[in-house]
Design a protein around this motif. Structure first.
Motif, mmCIF file in Angstrom:
data_model
loop_
_atom_site.group_PDB
_atom_site.id
_atom_site.type_symbol
_atom_site.label_atom_id
_atom_site.label_comp_id
_atom_site.label_asym_id
_atom_site.label_seq_id
_atom_site.Cartn_x
_atom_site.Cartn_y
_atom_site.Cartn_z
ATOM 1 N N VAL A 259 0.855 -1.184 0.000
ATOM 2 C CA VAL A 259 0.000 0.000 0.000
ATOM 3 C C VAL A 259 0.893 1.237 0.000
ATOM 4 O O VAL A 259 1.858 1.313 0.755
ATOM 5 C CB VAL A 259 -0.921 0.026 1.238
ATOM 6 C CG1 VAL A 259 -1.753 1.297 1.253
ATOM 7 C CG2 VAL A 259 -1.827 -1.204 1.260
ATOM 8 N N LYS A 260 0.566 2.193 -0.829
ATOM 9 C CA LYS A 260 1.306 3.455 -0.877
ATOM 10 C C LYS A 260 0.407 4.578 -0.392
ATOM 11 O O LYS A 260 -0.776 4.633 -0.762
ATOM 12 C CB LYS A 260 1.778 3.752 -2.300
ATOM 13 C CG LYS A 260 2.590 5.029 -2.435
ATOM 14 C CD LYS A 260 3.056 5.236 -3.860
ATOM 15 C CE LYS A 260 3.860 6.530 -3.997
ATOM 16 N NZ LYS A 260 4.280 6.777 -5.402
ATOM 17 N N LEU A 261 0.971 5.467 0.434
ATOM 18 C CA LEU A 261 0.215 6.588 0.969
ATOM 19 C C LEU A 261 0.965 7.885 0.661
ATOM 20 O O LEU A 261 2.176 7.964 0.889
ATOM 21 C CB LEU A 261 0.041 6.466 2.481
ATOM 22 C CG LEU A 261 -0.661 5.225 3.012
ATOM 23 C CD1 LEU A 261 0.340 4.101 3.275
ATOM 24 C CD2 LEU A 261 -1.397 5.543 4.296
ATOM 25 N N VAL A 262 0.255 8.884 0.202
ATOM 26 C CA VAL A 262 0.857 10.171 -0.116
ATOM 27 C C VAL A 262 0.032 11.275 0.534
ATOM 28 O O VAL A 262 -1.149 11.458 0.189
ATOM 29 C CB VAL A 262 0.933 10.403 -1.640
ATOM 30 C CG1 VAL A 262 1.544 11.768 -1.926
ATOM 31 C CG2 VAL A 262 1.746 9.301 -2.315
ATOM 32 N N GLU A 263 0.668 11.969 1.496
ATOM 33 C CA GLU A 263 -0.024 13.050 2.188
ATOM 34 C C GLU A 263 0.183 14.375 1.460
ATOM 35 O O GLU A 263 1.186 14.580 0.774
ATOM 36 C CB GLU A 263 0.482 13.217 3.623
ATOM 37 C CG GLU A 263 0.341 12.011 4.510
ATOM 38 C CD GLU A 263 1.648 11.298 4.713
ATOM 39 O OE1 GLU A 263 1.812 10.624 5.744
ATOM 40 O OE2 GLU A 263 2.515 11.408 3.822
ATOM 41 N N SER A 264 -0.743 15.282 1.691
ATOM 42 C CA SER A 264 -0.623 16.642 1.184
ATOM 43 C C SER A 264 -1.446 17.560 2.069
ATOM 44 O O SER A 264 -2.316 17.098 2.812
ATOM 45 C CB SER A 264 -1.104 16.734 -0.268
ATOM 46 O OG SER A 264 -2.455 16.361 -0.376
ATOM 47 N N GLY A 265 -1.146 18.863 1.989
ATOM 48 C CA GLY A 265 -1.968 19.842 2.668
ATOM 49 C C GLY A 265 -1.363 20.492 3.888
ATOM 50 O O GLY A 265 -2.005 21.344 4.502
ATOM 51 N N GLY A 266 -0.162 20.112 4.276
ATOM 52 C CA GLY A 266 0.444 20.757 5.430
ATOM 53 C C GLY A 266 0.851 22.182 5.114
ATOM 54 O O GLY A 266 0.715 22.656 3.991
ATOM 55 N N GLY A 267 1.350 22.881 6.143
ATOM 56 C CA GLY A 267 1.784 24.249 5.919
ATOM 57 C C GLY A 267 1.897 25.013 7.212
ATOM 58 O O GLY A 267 1.912 24.431 8.300
ATOM 59 N N LEU A 268 1.975 26.320 7.076
ATOM 60 C CA LEU A 268 2.115 27.233 8.211
ATOM 61 C C LEU A 268 0.803 27.978 8.407
ATOM 62 O O LEU A 268 0.229 28.505 7.445
ATOM 63 C CB LEU A 268 3.247 28.218 7.944
ATOM 64 C CG LEU A 268 3.438 29.355 8.952
ATOM 65 C CD1 LEU A 268 3.832 28.794 10.315
ATOM 66 C CD2 LEU A 268 4.495 30.326 8.436
ATOM 67 N N VAL A 269 0.340 28.034 9.642
ATOM 68 C CA VAL A 269 -0.917 28.707 9.947
ATOM 69 C C VAL A 269 -0.795 29.358 11.322
ATOM 70 O O VAL A 269 -0.034 28.886 12.171
ATOM 71 C CB VAL A 269 -2.095 27.709 9.896
ATOM 72 C CG1 VAL A 269 -1.967 26.659 10.984
ATOM 73 C CG2 VAL A 269 -3.433 28.417 9.970
ATOM 74 N N GLN A 270 -1.537 30.421 11.519
ATOM 75 C CA GLN A 270 -1.540 31.072 12.821
ATOM 76 C C GLN A 270 -2.464 30.315 13.779
ATOM 77 O O GLN A 270 -3.407 29.628 13.348
ATOM 78 C CB GLN A 270 -2.005 32.514 12.688
ATOM 79 C CG GLN A 270 -0.987 33.433 12.043
ATOM 80 C CD GLN A 270 -1.388 34.886 12.124
ATOM 81 O OE1 GLN A 270 -2.580 35.218 12.125
ATOM 82 N NE2 GLN A 270 -0.400 35.768 12.178
ATOM 83 N N ALA A 271 -2.192 30.466 15.050
ATOM 84 C CA ALA A 271 -3.044 29.844 16.067
ATOM 85 C C ALA A 271 -4.493 30.293 15.861
ATOM 86 O O ALA A 271 -4.754 31.462 15.572
ATOM 87 C CB ALA A 271 -2.560 30.218 17.456
ATOM 88 N N GLY A 272 -5.387 29.325 15.984
ATOM 89 C CA GLY A 272 -6.795 29.594 15.753
ATOM 90 C C GLY A 272 -7.237 29.330 14.331
ATOM 91 O O GLY A 272 -8.439 29.306 14.046
ATOM 92 N N GLY A 273 -6.283 29.116 13.456
ATOM 93 C CA GLY A 273 -6.598 28.865 12.058
ATOM 94 C C GLY A 273 -6.919 27.413 11.780
ATOM 95 O O GLY A 273 -6.992 26.587 12.689
ATOM 96 N N SER A 274 -7.106 27.116 10.494
ATOM 97 C CA SER A 274 -7.492 25.767 10.073
ATOM 98 C C SER A 274 -6.602 25.282 8.934
ATOM 99 O O SER A 274 -6.089 26.086 8.141
ATOM 100 C CB SER A 274 -8.951 25.753 9.588
ATOM 101 O OG SER A 274 -9.841 26.110 10.619
ATOM 102 N N LEU A 275 -6.449 23.978 8.873
ATOM 103 C CA LEU A 275 -5.746 23.322 7.770
ATOM 104 C C LEU A 275 -6.436 21.998 7.496
ATOM 105 O O LEU A 275 -6.982 21.375 8.414
ATOM 106 C CB LEU A 275 -4.291 23.039 8.121
ATOM 107 C CG LEU A 275 -3.248 24.134 7.924
ATOM 108 C CD1 LEU A 275 -1.888 23.634 8.411
ATOM 109 C CD2 LEU A 275 -3.170 24.592 6.479
ATOM 110 N N GLY A 276 -6.378 21.582 6.239
ATOM 111 C CA GLY A 276 -6.905 20.281 5.881
ATOM 112 C C GLY A 276 -5.818 19.430 5.269
ATOM 113 O O GLY A 276 -5.062 19.903 4.421
ATOM 114 N N LEU A 277 -5.692 18.205 5.728
ATOM 115 C CA LEU A 277 -4.720 17.258 5.190
ATOM 116 C C LEU A 277 -5.446 16.190 4.380
ATOM 117 O O LEU A 277 -6.578 15.815 4.708
ATOM 118 C CB LEU A 277 -3.935 16.583 6.314
ATOM 119 C CG LEU A 277 -3.212 17.488 7.308
ATOM 120 C CD1 LEU A 277 -2.459 16.633 8.334
ATOM 121 C CD2 LEU A 277 -2.276 18.430 6.602
#
Length: 117
Positions: A2-20
């Protein structure tokens, strides 16, 4: 395999949102358990969220109410929506697939999430 490839990380300020996102390919079975882990500098890798064998979800206490794990079986993709992020959420996030029948873990390469205060 099985191969897994993540994406969506980054830099965000506290209180913000990110999706992986985690795109899976290969010999994926319905019994496989998908989840997200993270590892902060100098700390052990820890479970963040996962789907249980019954199909329900599990969250670490530190992320309950802020993170949501979901998946799209048609796209073989697992997601982690992270809201109200805190500096202590800073870590490398890894997608995981536990192949139940093989008793084997598969890991993605990881994606960095950095939350500034």
């Amino acid at each position: 395999q099985v191969k897994l490839v993540e994406s969506g990380g980054g830099l965000v300020q506290a209180g913000g949102s990110l999706g992986l996102s985690c795109a899976l390919s290969g010999n994926i079975r319905s019994s496989d358990i998908m989840g997200w882990y993270r590892q902060a500098p100098g700390k052990q890798r820890e479970l963040v969220a996962k789907f249980t064998s019954s199909g329900s979800t599990y969250y670490a206490d530190s992320v309950k109410g802020r993170f949501t794990i979901s998946r799209d079986n048609a796209k073989n993709t697992v997601y982690l929506q992270m809201n109200n992020l805190k500096p202590e959420d800073t870590a490398v996030y890894y997608c995981n697939c536990f192949a139940w029948l093989l008793r084997r873990d598969y890991w993605g390469q990881g994606t960095q999430v950095t939350v500034s205060s």
